[in-house]
Write a protein that holds these residues in place. Structure first.
Motif, PDB file in Angstrom:
ATOM      1  N   LEU A  12       0.838  -1.193   0.000  1.00 34.89           N
ATOM      2  CA  LEU A  12       0.000   0.000   0.000  1.00 34.89           C
ATOM      3  C   LEU A  12       0.875   1.246   0.000  1.00 34.89           C
ATOM      4  N   GLY A  13       0.284   2.349  -0.421  1.00 32.13           N
ATOM      5  CA  GLY A  13       1.032   3.599  -0.431  1.00 32.13           C
ATOM      6  C   GLY A  13       0.960   4.355   0.879  1.00 32.13           C
ATOM      7  N   THR A  14       0.143   3.858   1.807  1.00 30.29           N
ATOM      8  CA  THR A  14       0.029   4.482   3.129  1.00 30.29           C
ATOM      9  C   THR A  14      -0.205   3.391   4.163  1.00 30.29           C
ATOM     10  N   GLU A  15       0.015   3.710   5.410  1.00 32.21           N
ATOM     11  CA  GLU A  15      -0.081   2.705   6.466  1.00 32.21           C
ATOM     12  C   GLU A  15      -1.531   2.346   6.782  1.00 32.21           C
ATOM     13  N   VAL A  16      -1.716   1.107   7.189  1.00 33.11           N
ATOM     14  CA  VAL A  16      -3.012   0.652   7.672  1.00 33.11           C
ATOM     15  C   VAL A  16      -2.746  -0.397   8.744  1.00 33.11           C
ATOM     16  N   PHE A  17      -3.806  -0.940   9.363  1.00 32.73           N
ATOM     17  CA  PHE A  17      -3.596  -1.938  10.405  1.00 32.73           C
ATOM     18  C   PHE A  17      -4.584  -3.074  10.261  1.00 32.73           C
ATOM     19  N   ASP A  18      -4.271  -4.182  10.901  1.00 34.50           N
ATOM     20  CA  ASP A  18      -5.114  -5.372  10.933  1.00 34.50           C
ATOM     21  C   ASP A  18      -5.862  -5.364  12.259  1.00 34.50           C
ATOM     22  N   SER A  19      -7.178  -5.195  12.206  1.00 31.81           N
ATOM     23  CA  SER A  19      -7.942  -5.022  13.447  1.00 31.81           C
ATOM     24  C   SER A  19      -8.257  -6.326  14.166  1.00 31.81           C
ATOM     25  N   HIS A  20      -7.900  -7.486  13.565  1.00 28.90           N
ATOM     26  CA  HIS A  20      -8.256  -8.748  14.220  1.00 28.90           C
ATOM     27  C   HIS A  20      -7.461  -9.890  13.609  1.00 28.90           C
ATOM     28  N   CYS A  21      -6.545 -10.446  14.394  1.00 23.46           N
ATOM     29  CA  CYS A  21      -5.832 -11.655  13.983  1.00 23.46           C
ATOM     30  C   CYS A  21      -5.557 -12.481  15.236  1.00 23.46           C
ATOM     31  N   HIS A  22      -5.037 -13.699  15.017  1.00 23.69           N
ATOM     32  CA  HIS A  22      -4.763 -14.616  16.124  1.00 23.69           C
ATOM     33  C   HIS A  22      -3.297 -15.044  16.038  1.00 23.69           C
ATOM     34  N   LEU A  23      -2.431 -14.231  16.605  1.00 28.47           N
ATOM     35  CA  LEU A  23      -0.999 -14.518  16.515  1.00 28.47           C
ATOM     36  C   LEU A  23      -0.630 -15.826  17.187  1.00 28.47           C
ATOM     37  N   ASP A  24      -1.332 -16.171  18.268  1.00 28.96           N
ATOM     38  CA  ASP A  24      -0.965 -17.402  18.970  1.00 28.96           C
ATOM     39  C   ASP A  24      -1.212 -18.629  18.103  1.00 28.96           C
ATOM     40  N   ILE A  25      -2.257 -18.614  17.307  1.00 32.68           N
ATOM     41  CA  ILE A  25      -2.503 -19.733  16.402  1.00 32.68           C
ATOM     42  C   ILE A  25      -1.486 -19.717  15.266  1.00 32.68           C
ATOM     43  N   MET A  26      -1.159 -18.545  14.777  1.00 35.04           N
ATOM     44  CA  MET A  26      -0.239 -18.435  13.650  1.00 35.04           C
ATOM     45  C   MET A  26       1.157 -18.950  13.978  1.00 35.04           C
ATOM     46  N   GLU A 261     -12.664  -0.445  -3.908  1.00 35.15           N
ATOM     47  CA  GLU A 261     -13.392  -0.497  -5.185  1.00 35.15           C
ATOM     48  C   GLU A 261     -14.893  -0.415  -4.944  1.00 35.15           C
ATOM     49  N   VAL A 262     -15.374  -1.133  -3.930  1.00 34.70           N
ATOM     50  CA  VAL A 262     -16.797  -1.093  -3.600  1.00 34.70           C
ATOM     51  C   VAL A 262     -17.223   0.313  -3.203  1.00 34.70           C
ATOM     52  N   LYS A 263     -16.368   1.002  -2.462  1.00 39.53           N
ATOM     53  CA  LYS A 263     -16.698   2.349  -1.976  1.00 39.53           C
ATOM     54  C   LYS A 263     -16.410   3.441  -3.010  1.00 39.53           C
ATOM     55  N   GLY A 264     -15.785   3.077  -4.123  1.00 43.50           N
ATOM     56  CA  GLY A 264     -15.427   4.081  -5.125  1.00 43.50           C
ATOM     57  C   GLY A 264     -14.371   5.041  -4.628  1.00 43.50           C
ATOM     58  N   MET A 265     -13.418   4.514  -3.853  1.00 41.43           N
ATOM     59  CA  MET A 265     -12.366   5.327  -3.246  1.00 41.43           C
ATOM     60  C   MET A 265     -11.002   4.817  -3.683  1.00 41.43           C
ATOM     61  N   ALA A 266     -10.019   5.682  -3.564  1.00 44.77           N
ATOM     62  CA  ALA A 266      -8.645   5.218  -3.706  1.00 44.77           C
ATOM     63  C   ALA A 266      -8.286   4.377  -2.492  1.00 44.77           C
ATOM     64  N   ALA A 267      -7.526   3.318  -2.711  1.00 43.91           N
ATOM     65  CA  ALA A 267      -7.170   2.426  -1.607  1.00 43.91           C
ATOM     66  C   ALA A 267      -6.444   3.175  -0.494  1.00 43.91           C
ATOM     67  N   ASP A 268      -5.558   4.082  -0.842  1.00 42.65           N
ATOM     68  CA  ASP A 268      -4.814   4.807   0.188  1.00 42.65           C
ATOM     69  C   ASP A 268      -5.735   5.704   1.010  1.00 42.65           C
ATOM     70  N   ASP A 269      -6.761   6.266   0.374  1.00 45.87           N
ATOM     71  CA  ASP A 269      -7.712   7.100   1.120  1.00 45.87           C
ATOM     72  C   ASP A 269      -8.508   6.248   2.108  1.00 45.87           C
ATOM     73  N   LEU A 270      -8.901   5.056   1.674  1.00 53.55           N
ATOM     74  CA  LEU A 270      -9.614   4.176   2.594  1.00 53.55           C
ATOM     75  C   LEU A 270      -8.692   3.717   3.719  1.00 53.55           C
ATOM     76  N   ALA A 271      -7.441   3.450   3.402  1.00 50.38           N
ATOM     77  CA  ALA A 271      -6.482   3.044   4.436  1.00 50.38           C
ATOM     78  C   ALA A 271      -6.344   4.124   5.500  1.00 50.38           C
ATOM     79  N   LYS A 272      -6.284   5.374   5.078  1.00 55.19           N
ATOM     80  CA  LYS A 272      -6.179   6.479   6.041  1.00 55.19           C
ATOM     81  C   LYS A 272      -7.427   6.532   6.923  1.00 55.19           C
ATOM     82  N   ALA A 273      -8.604   6.355   6.311  1.00 54.38           N
ATOM     83  CA  ALA A 273      -9.842   6.387   7.078  1.00 54.38           C
ATOM     84  C   ALA A 273      -9.890   5.237   8.078  1.00 54.38           C
TER      85      ALA A 273
END
Length: 285
Positions: A12-26, A261-273
């Motif tokens: 991605l061209g800007t930072e984002v985060f993963d709001s839900h994962c299971h590191l202990d299983i991984m 794509e569903v929201k009709g936004m640039a991916a980086d703009d959605l990542a910021k949001a």
């Protein structure tokens, strides 16, 4: 289940985060003796928390929220969050384990939830797909977790599987905490509107990319951007084109780009949001 790990997507061209994962299983803290093919495949990679974080960061996924599902898992995830500045934790007893939500266990979950690096109570909720715990036990556990979230001031992360109306009813009856997140949102557009009216956050995962999941894309289309999050639920629910392989936080860009794509936004703009929303839910990093 293939043990081959997916190739990394375009960063991605800007930072984002993963709001839900299971590191202990991984990374293999949870034993895969049950034959869980996803856990076996993820653990076959022999990864570490540091490696998962580094791999995600390489594509712009700079922060992770790792989620507990029983007492051991919650303890482990809280400890990992203390030791890794790019990781926050959630703690809870999963609805499938609700029979284990004794007063003593719930008291320790609340104690863990008060730790500064633990930013969520979850995942909790209702699962009417599996019958691993009775509905009475699930309801009691869910209501107890709602109260823990209120007392600790932490976000409530909800697991809702085939239980949409019941989950919404419990939240209405108990009075929802200030911040509520529907993890791996699985409802339709009408439910998304109800959640938005209540101010609940909707966290979308890999299935929104699946060909047969048009109803999830319809839900994403009506979801307010200011209430949207993105997650992996890793090592589960990998996005297209990696179904049948272990999921990981570094695959977030694939789900995010589908949502953009569903929201009709640039991916980086959605990542910021999404990142702004994440700080509203889990606090500043």
């Amino acid at each position: 289940m293939s043990r081959e790990l997916p190739s990394p997507p375009e960063p991605l061209g800007t930072e984002v985060f993963d709001s839900h994962c299971h590191l202990d299983i991984m990374v293999g803290d949870r034993q895969a003796s049950s034959g869980d093919p996803v856990a076996l495949a993820a653990q076959a990679a022999g990864s570490s928390v540091a490696a998962v974080v580094e791999q995600a960061r390489a594509v712009g996924v700079t922060r992770l929220v790792t989620i507990g599902y029983d007492l051991r898992s919650s303890r482990w995830n809280a400890e990992v969050a203390r030791d890794h500045p790019d990781v926050y934790a959630g703690v809870a007893i999963h609805p499938n384990e609700a029979h284990a939500a004794t007063p003593e266990v719930l008291a320790e979950i609340e104690e863990l939830a008060r730790q500064p690096r633990v930013r969520a109570v979850g995942e909790t909720g209702l699962d009417f797909y599996r019958d691993w715990a009775s509905r009475d036990d699930q309801h009691a556990s869910f209501r107890a977790h709602i109260e823990i979230a209120k007392r600790t001031g932490k976000a409530l992360v909800i697991h809702d599987r085939d239980a949409h109306d019941a989950v919404l009813a419990v939240l209405a009856e108990e009075g929802a905490p200030e911040v509520v997140v529907f993890h791996s949102y699985s409802g339709d557009a009408e439910m998304a509107k109800k959640c938005a009216e209540a101010g609940y956050f909707l966290s979308f995962s890999g299935p929104v990319t699946y060909k047969n999941a048009g109803y999830l894309r319809e839900a994403a289309a009506v979801a307010p951007v200011e209430l949207m999050l993105v997650e992996t639920d890793a090592p589960y629910l990998p996005p297209t084109p990696h179904r049948g392989k272990p999921n990981a936080p570094y695959l977030i860009p694939l789900t995010l780009r589908c949502l953009a794509e569903v929201k009709g936004m640039a991916a980086d703009d959605l990542a910021k949001a999404v990142s702004r929303n994440g700080e509203q839910v889990f606090g500043a990093w």
